[in-house]
Write a protein that holds these residues in place. Structure first.
Motif, PDB file in Angstrom:
ATOM      1  N   ARG A  87    -104.175  75.584 -58.010  1.00 26.75           N
ATOM      2  CA  ARG A  87    -104.091  75.964 -57.075  1.00 26.75           C
ATOM      3  C   ARG A  87    -102.270  75.868 -57.100  1.00 26.75           C
ATOM      4  NH1 ARG A  87    -107.383  70.894 -55.118  1.00 26.75           N
ATOM      5  NH2 ARG A  87    -109.846  71.823 -54.747  1.00 26.75           N
ATOM      6  N   GLN A  88    -101.931  77.276 -56.667  1.00 26.49           N
ATOM      7  CA  GLN A  88    -100.842  77.536 -56.521  1.00 26.49           C
ATOM      8  C   GLN A  88    -100.077  77.059 -54.946  1.00 26.49           C
ATOM      9  OE1 GLN A  88     -99.689  82.111 -57.505  1.00 26.49           O
ATOM     10  NE2 GLN A  88    -101.299  81.423 -58.971  1.00 26.49           N
ATOM     11  N   LEU A  89     -98.723  76.419 -54.905  1.00 20.48           N
ATOM     12  CA  LEU A  89     -98.490  75.633 -53.781  1.00 20.48           C
ATOM     13  C   LEU A  89     -98.126  77.350 -53.081  1.00 20.48           C
ATOM     14  CD1 LEU A  89     -97.578  72.895 -52.650  1.00 20.48           C
ATOM     15  CD2 LEU A  89     -95.368  73.821 -53.404  1.00 20.48           C
ATOM     16  N   ARG A  90     -97.995  78.425 -53.551  1.00 21.95           N
ATOM     17  CA  ARG A  90     -97.245  79.357 -52.537  1.00 21.95           C
ATOM     18  C   ARG A  90     -98.527  80.036 -52.041  1.00 21.95           C
ATOM     19  NH1 ARG A  90     -97.161  84.953 -51.881  1.00 21.95           N
ATOM     20  NH2 ARG A  90     -95.089  85.978 -50.690  1.00 21.95           N
ATOM     21  N   ARG A  91     -99.194  80.436 -52.907  1.00 24.29           N
ATOM     22  CA  ARG A  91    -101.030  80.683 -52.304  1.00 24.29           C
ATOM     23  C   ARG A  91    -101.470  79.016 -51.549  1.00 24.29           C
ATOM     24  NH1 ARG A  91    -106.419  79.426 -53.525  1.00 24.29           N
ATOM     25  NH2 ARG A  91    -107.510  81.577 -53.900  1.00 24.29           N
ATOM     26  N   VAL A  92    -101.321  78.191 -51.428  1.00 24.30           N
ATOM     27  CA  VAL A  92    -101.924  77.253 -50.603  1.00 24.30           C
ATOM     28  C   VAL A  92    -100.867  77.814 -48.975  1.00 24.30           C
ATOM     29  CG1 VAL A  92    -102.282  74.870 -49.786  1.00 24.30           C
ATOM     30  CG2 VAL A  92    -102.747  76.137 -52.302  1.00 24.30           C
ATOM     31  N   ALA A  93    -100.023  77.684 -49.340  1.00 21.76           N
ATOM     32  CA  ALA A  93     -98.972  78.167 -47.527  1.00 21.76           C
ATOM     33  C   ALA A  93     -99.009  78.863 -47.424  1.00 21.76           C
ATOM     34  CB  ALA A  93     -97.726  77.940 -48.144  1.00 21.76           C
ATOM     35  N   GLU A  94     -99.462  79.990 -48.203  1.00 19.92           N
ATOM     36  CA  GLU A  94    -100.407  81.285 -48.051  1.00 19.92           C
ATOM     37  C   GLU A  94    -101.431  81.654 -47.213  1.00 19.92           C
ATOM     38  OE1 GLU A  94    -101.493  85.584 -49.246  1.00 19.92           O
ATOM     39  OE2 GLU A  94     -99.882  84.559 -50.675  1.00 19.92           O
ATOM     40  N   MET A  95    -102.499  80.739 -47.302  1.00 19.06           N
ATOM     41  CA  MET A  95    -103.623  80.873 -46.769  1.00 19.06           C
ATOM     42  C   MET A  95    -103.322  78.993 -45.781  1.00 19.06           C
ATOM     43  SD  MET A  95    -106.265  82.160 -48.860  1.00 19.06           S
ATOM     44  CE  MET A  95    -107.891  80.318 -48.779  1.00 19.06           C
ATOM     45  N   GLY A  96    -102.274  79.113 -45.673  1.00 19.83           N
ATOM     46  CA  GLY A  96    -102.702  77.932 -45.226  1.00 19.83           C
ATOM     47  C   GLY A  96    -101.614  78.353 -43.324  1.00 19.83           C
ATOM     48  N   ALA A  97    -101.017  79.204 -43.620  1.00 25.25           N
ATOM     49  CA  ALA A  97    -100.434  80.380 -42.736  1.00 25.25           C
ATOM     50  C   ALA A  97    -101.205  81.567 -41.936  1.00 25.25           C
ATOM     51  CB  ALA A  97     -99.288  80.975 -43.367  1.00 25.25           C
ATOM     52  N   GLY A  98    -101.907  81.685 -43.012  1.00 27.28           N
ATOM     53  CA  GLY A  98    -103.043  82.285 -42.598  1.00 27.28           C
ATOM     54  C   GLY A  98    -103.771  81.864 -41.352  1.00 27.28           C
ATOM     55  N   VAL A  99    -104.231  81.005 -41.588  1.00 27.86           N
ATOM     56  CA  VAL A  99    -105.201  80.525 -41.068  1.00 27.86           C
ATOM     57  C   VAL A  99    -105.007  80.060 -39.548  1.00 27.86           C
ATOM     58  CG1 VAL A  99    -106.553  77.502 -40.224  1.00 27.86           C
ATOM     59  CG2 VAL A  99    -106.783  79.037 -42.730  1.00 27.86           C
ATOM     60  N   THR A 100    -103.793  79.339 -40.158  1.00 22.23           N
ATOM     61  CA  THR A 100    -102.835  78.670 -38.420  1.00 22.23           C
ATOM     62  C   THR A 100    -102.725  79.634 -37.461  1.00 22.23           C
ATOM     63  OG1 THR A 100    -100.821  78.450 -39.627  1.00 22.23           O
ATOM     64  CG2 THR A 100    -101.914  76.681 -39.637  1.00 22.23           C
ATOM     65  N   LEU A 101    -101.842  80.966 -38.222  1.00 25.21           N
ATOM     66  CA  LEU A 101    -101.908  82.582 -37.363  1.00 25.21           C
ATOM     67  C   LEU A 101    -103.166  82.476 -37.019  1.00 25.21           C
ATOM     68  CD1 LEU A 101     -99.956  84.395 -36.497  1.00 25.21           C
ATOM     69  CD2 LEU A 101    -100.230  85.557 -38.647  1.00 25.21           C
ATOM     70  N   GLY A 102    -104.185  83.086 -37.709  1.00 25.75           N
ATOM     71  CA  GLY A 102    -105.050  83.670 -36.715  1.00 25.75           C
ATOM     72  C   GLY A 102    -105.823  82.589 -35.878  1.00 25.75           C
ATOM     73  N   VAL A 103    -105.971  80.857 -35.979  1.00 20.58           N
ATOM     74  CA  VAL A 103    -106.153  80.277 -34.481  1.00 20.58           C
ATOM     75  C   VAL A 103    -105.359  79.942 -33.256  1.00 20.58           C
ATOM     76  CG1 VAL A 103    -106.768  77.972 -34.465  1.00 20.58           C
ATOM     77  CG2 VAL A 103    -107.401  78.906 -36.454  1.00 20.58           C
ATOM     78  N   GLY A 104    -104.359  80.914 -34.314  1.00 18.73           N
ATOM     79  CA  GLY A 104    -103.183  80.604 -32.750  1.00 18.73           C
ATOM     80  C   GLY A 104    -102.865  81.666 -31.984  1.00 18.73           C
ATOM     81  N   LEU A 105    -102.918  82.723 -32.574  1.00 19.82           N
ATOM     82  CA  LEU A 105    -103.792  84.048 -31.813  1.00 19.82           C
ATOM     83  C   LEU A 105    -105.223  83.690 -30.840  1.00 19.82           C
ATOM     84  CD1 LEU A 105    -101.739  86.173 -34.497  1.00 19.82           C
ATOM     85  CD2 LEU A 105    -100.945  85.982 -31.806  1.00 19.82           C
ATOM     86  N   GLY A 106    -105.596  83.437 -31.688  1.00 17.66           N
ATOM     87  CA  GLY A 106    -107.208  83.897 -31.165  1.00 17.66           C
ATOM     88  C   GLY A 106    -107.272  82.692 -29.777  1.00 17.66           C
ATOM     89  N   LEU A 129    -102.712  92.996 -37.554  1.00 15.48           N
ATOM     90  CA  LEU A 129    -101.351  93.891 -37.360  1.00 15.48           C
ATOM     91  C   LEU A 129    -100.043  92.611 -37.861  1.00 15.48           C
ATOM     92  CD1 LEU A 129    -102.103  96.283 -35.230  1.00 15.48           C
ATOM     93  CD2 LEU A 129    -101.984  96.924 -37.413  1.00 15.48           C
ATOM     94  N   THR A 130    -100.131  91.213 -36.921  1.00 15.29           N
ATOM     95  CA  THR A 130     -98.897  90.368 -36.906  1.00 15.29           C
ATOM     96  C   THR A 130     -98.744  90.332 -38.450  1.00 15.29           C
ATOM     97  OG1 THR A 130     -99.448  90.512 -34.921  1.00 15.29           O
ATOM     98  CG2 THR A 130     -98.774  88.281 -36.008  1.00 15.29           C
ATOM     99  N   ALA A 131    -100.057  89.604 -38.939  1.00 19.15           N
ATOM    100  CA  ALA A 131     -99.770  89.308 -40.338  1.00 19.15           C
ATOM    101  C   ALA A 131     -98.994  90.556 -41.676  1.00 19.15           C
ATOM    102  CB  ALA A 131    -101.537  88.781 -40.841  1.00 19.15           C
ATOM    103  N   ARG A 132     -99.823  92.142 -41.157  1.00 20.46           N
ATOM    104  CA  ARG A 132     -99.122  91.921 -42.087  1.00 20.46           C
ATOM    105  C   ARG A 132     -97.200  92.697 -41.834  1.00 20.46           C
ATOM    106  NH1 ARG A 132    -101.085  93.082 -46.488  1.00 20.46           N
ATOM    107  NH2 ARG A 132    -100.454  94.600 -46.573  1.00 20.46           N
ATOM    108  N   PHE A 133     -97.034  92.115 -40.546  1.00 18.55           N
ATOM    109  CA  PHE A 133     -95.893  92.018 -40.353  1.00 18.55           C
ATOM    110  C   PHE A 133     -95.049  91.515 -41.507  1.00 18.55           C
ATOM    111  CE2 PHE A 133     -92.498  91.357 -37.844  1.00 18.55           C
ATOM    112  CZ  PHE A 133     -90.839  92.211 -38.054  1.00 18.55           C
ATOM    113  N   LEU A 134     -95.574  90.392 -40.851  1.00 17.80           N
ATOM    114  CA  LEU A 134     -95.138  88.947 -40.919  1.00 17.80           C
ATOM    115  C   LEU A 134     -95.060  88.724 -43.371  1.00 17.80           C
ATOM    116  CD1 LEU A 134     -96.433  86.369 -38.601  1.00 17.80           C
ATOM    117  CD2 LEU A 134     -93.762  87.191 -38.923  1.00 17.80           C
TER     118      LEU A 134
END
Length: 389
Positions: A87-106, A129-134
């Motif tokens: 478990r890498q901190l950056r990878r977990v943060a990346e996954m968490g950010a992706g989940v929250t972004l997807g749920v928020g936009l949804g 597309l938003t995720a790829r930009f960020l």
């Protein structure tokens, strides 16, 4: 083609997976069972912590935020932590950010446009597309897209926690996953060591089976050894991946600077182990034919058994981090016995086996810390190891 070479060819074909018989399936299934239990052992603690984090996230969102169905809190915690020990901190943060972004936009998309196939198309396009930009991370984009689809596709009547209820649940789960990762950092050295020990033990098991075949004159056992070698490739690949992941962690984490040399050495050994495994499979292929044509060879079996002892010792040293002095001494001793011309009376096939074993011993000596030149220097003069198979 005569009957005996044809039979040997069938045995080799069965051992590499083409038309395997019941005997070879048993060999492969036993190997898969051993590897499966190792995977369970390695994943038990990560899955336990992820399960506890998911339950705790559900509890926090339900109790502190007052949400009736904080599903996405548990989902976010599990998605971020998963079952992987690295478990890498950056990878977990990346996954968490992706989940929250997807749920928020949804959430926003579902409020504005409702649910349906057109909405699924629109929210996935927008979130990806938003995720790829960020961020450039693949996991970030994948999770953003998946979670946005889930939110829009689920009936709104299931959730009564307000416009941003599911988003706040996801945020709780992701934050808790980050906290677990920060407070319970994995041991970047212990797991690669344990995986290396398992791989070298499988190589030793494979050669032990081959030694029994050479001693008894049973080509089926040599074919079993080849099947074991083929089945061990997945574990070897996983070890290489784990070492690569550990190398990335120690390079970006200043606190783990002291482990860089250890991880680099494990990377060198894993590369040599891959070469040794390939050479060992070549030995087994040739042994099937040699046994079929020329019968048993107890003296070569003795040498293979000695290599087996050395590899078991090396596996233990890799797992514990101890110097592989016993393994090196054993390999040096057997290298002096690997003289192809001494087996001239047994036929050229047996001489070829000894030549291939020389190459395997060179790889193994290098795994103990020798350079290739030093390892080659242990072989009797006048003979050279063949190119890596």
């Amino acid at each position: 083609m005569s009957a005996r070479p044809a039979r040997a060819a069938r045995l080799v074909a069965a051992a590499v997976g083409r038309g395997m018989d019941v005997r070879r399936w048993r060999v492969v299934l036993r190997l898969q069972a051993r590897q499966g239990w190792r995977r369970v052992r390695d994943a038990f603690v990560p899955i336990l912590t992820a399960s506890l984090a998911a339950g705790l996230a559900y509890l926090v969102s339900g109790s502190l935020l007052g949400h009736q169905l904080p599903l996405f809190a548990a989902v976010a915690a599990w998605v971020c932590l998963g079952f992987h020990p690295d478990r890498q901190l950056r990878r977990v943060a990346e996954m968490g950010a992706g989940v929250t972004l997807g749920v928020g936009l949804g959430e926003v998309f579902a409020i504005l446009f409702g649910s349906g196939p057109v909405q699924i198309f629109g929210v996935l396009l927008l979130s990806a597309l938003t995720a790829r930009f960020l961020d450039r991370g693949q996991l970030f984009t994948t999770q953003a897209g998946v979670q946005s689809i889930v939110v829009v596709a689920m009936p709104a009547a299931m959730f009564t926690d307000g416009a941003v209820g599911r988003w706040s649940d996801a945020l709780v789960g992701a934050a808790l996953a980050l906290l677990v990762t920060a407070l319970l950092p994995g041991d970047v050295v212990r797991r690669p060591r344990r995986m290396g020990q398992a791989v070298l033990s499988e190589l030793a098991t494979m050669l032990g089976t081959l030694a029994r075949g050479l001693r008894s004159g049973d080509p089926q056992l040599a074919a079993d050894a080849l099947a074991q070698g083929r089945g061990s490739q997945g574990g070897l690949d996983a070890w290489v991946t784990a070492v690569r992941s550990a190398r990335e962690v120690v390079q970006v984490n200043p606190a783990l600077r002291a482990e860089r040399a250890t991880i680099a050495e494990l990377g060198r050994v894993s590369t040599l182990a891959d070469r040794a495994m390939r050479n060992a499979r070549v030995v087994c292929r040739r042994a099937v034919v040699a046994i079929e044509e020329d019968g048993p060879s107890p003296d070569i079996a003795d040498q293979v058994e000695t290599i087996t002892v050395a590899l078991n010792s090396l596996a233990a040293a890799i797992g514990s981090g101890d110097p592989p002095e016993h393994a090196r001494a054993t390999l040096v001793r057997v290298s002096g016995e690997l003289v192809p011309v001494l087996h001239a009376s047994e036929g050229w096939r047996k001489q070829t086996l000894v030549s291939l074993l020389r190459s395997l011993v060179v790889d193994s000596l290098q795994m103990t810390g020798m350079s290739r030149g030093q390892a080659m220097g242990q072989l009797p003069e006048g003979d050279s190891a063949p190119a890596d198979g």
